[in-house]
Design a protein around this motif. Structure first.
Motif, PDB file in Angstrom:
ATOM      1  N   ASP A  87      18.554  17.865  -9.601  1.00  0.00           N
ATOM      2  CA  ASP A  87      19.529  17.972  -8.515  1.00  0.00           C
ATOM      3  C   ASP A  87      18.991  17.280  -7.280  1.00  0.00           C
ATOM      4  OD1 ASP A  87      21.484  19.497  -9.827  1.00  0.00           O
ATOM      5  OD2 ASP A  87      20.292  21.311  -9.524  1.00  0.00           O
ATOM      6  N   LYS A  88      19.857  16.533  -6.605  1.00  0.00           N
ATOM      7  CA  LYS A  88      19.479  15.878  -5.361  1.00  0.00           C
ATOM      8  C   LYS A  88      20.661  15.971  -4.412  1.00  0.00           C
ATOM      9  CE  LYS A  88      17.418  11.936  -3.313  1.00  0.00           C
ATOM     10  NZ  LYS A  88      16.064  11.550  -3.270  1.00  0.00           N
ATOM     11  N   ALA A  89      20.397  16.414  -3.194  1.00  0.00           N
ATOM     12  CA  ALA A  89      21.454  16.548  -2.194  1.00  0.00           C
ATOM     13  C   ALA A  89      21.814  15.173  -1.637  1.00  0.00           C
ATOM     14  CB  ALA A  89      21.008  17.465  -1.077  1.00  0.00           C
TER      15      ALA A  89
ATOM     16  N   LYS B 130      26.704  17.517  -0.736  1.00  0.00           N
ATOM     17  CA  LYS B 130      26.927  17.894  -2.119  1.00  0.00           C
ATOM     18  C   LYS B 130      25.730  17.473  -2.956  1.00  0.00           C
ATOM     19  CE  LYS B 130      31.353  17.588  -3.505  1.00  0.00           C
ATOM     20  NZ  LYS B 130      32.544  16.863  -3.963  1.00  0.00           N
ATOM     21  N   SER B 131      25.411  18.265  -3.964  1.00  0.00           N
ATOM     22  CA  SER B 131      24.294  17.904  -4.832  1.00  0.00           C
ATOM     23  C   SER B 131      24.832  17.242  -6.091  1.00  0.00           C
ATOM     24  CB  SER B 131      23.470  19.131  -5.196  1.00  0.00           C
ATOM     25  OG  SER B 131      24.228  20.016  -5.980  1.00  0.00           O
ATOM     26  N   SER B 132      24.077  16.315  -6.607  1.00  0.00           N
ATOM     27  CA  SER B 132      24.433  15.646  -7.846  1.00  0.00           C
ATOM     28  C   SER B 132      23.204  15.504  -8.703  1.00  0.00           C
ATOM     29  CB  SER B 132      25.050  14.270  -7.548  1.00  0.00           C
ATOM     30  OG  SER B 132      24.118  13.462  -6.879  1.00  0.00           O
ATOM     31  N   LYS B 133      23.408  15.290  -9.984  1.00  0.00           N
ATOM     32  CA  LYS B 133      22.306  15.139 -10.925  1.00  0.00           C
ATOM     33  C   LYS B 133      21.833  13.691 -10.914  1.00  0.00           C
ATOM     34  CE  LYS B 133      22.370  19.245 -12.978  1.00  0.00           C
ATOM     35  NZ  LYS B 133      21.223  20.087 -13.183  1.00  0.00           N
TER      36      LYS B 133
END
Length: 53
Positions: free
Chosen positions: A35-37, A42-45
């Motif tokens: 996960d990275k903000a 919003k966080s995404s993979k």
């Protein structure tokens, strides 16, 4: 020393076995496990290479 028979078993329940296209570097068919903000909060993979970037 015992083997690890259940390593990676949770990826079988994730859609596409946890693989896809990284939104940062654009690598295809790569595992998206981290996960990275983003800038919008919003966080995404992302992939392993982009995890620290």
């Amino acid at each position: 020393m015992a083997t690890k028979p259940h390593r990676g078993k949770t990826l079988w329940t994730v859609p596409a076995r946890g693989r896809g296209t990284c939104p940062i570097c654009g690598s295809t068919r790569i595992k998206l496990l981290y996960d990275k903000a983003g800038e919008d909060g919003k966080s995404s993979k992302v992939c392993k290479k982009c995890r620290g970037a």
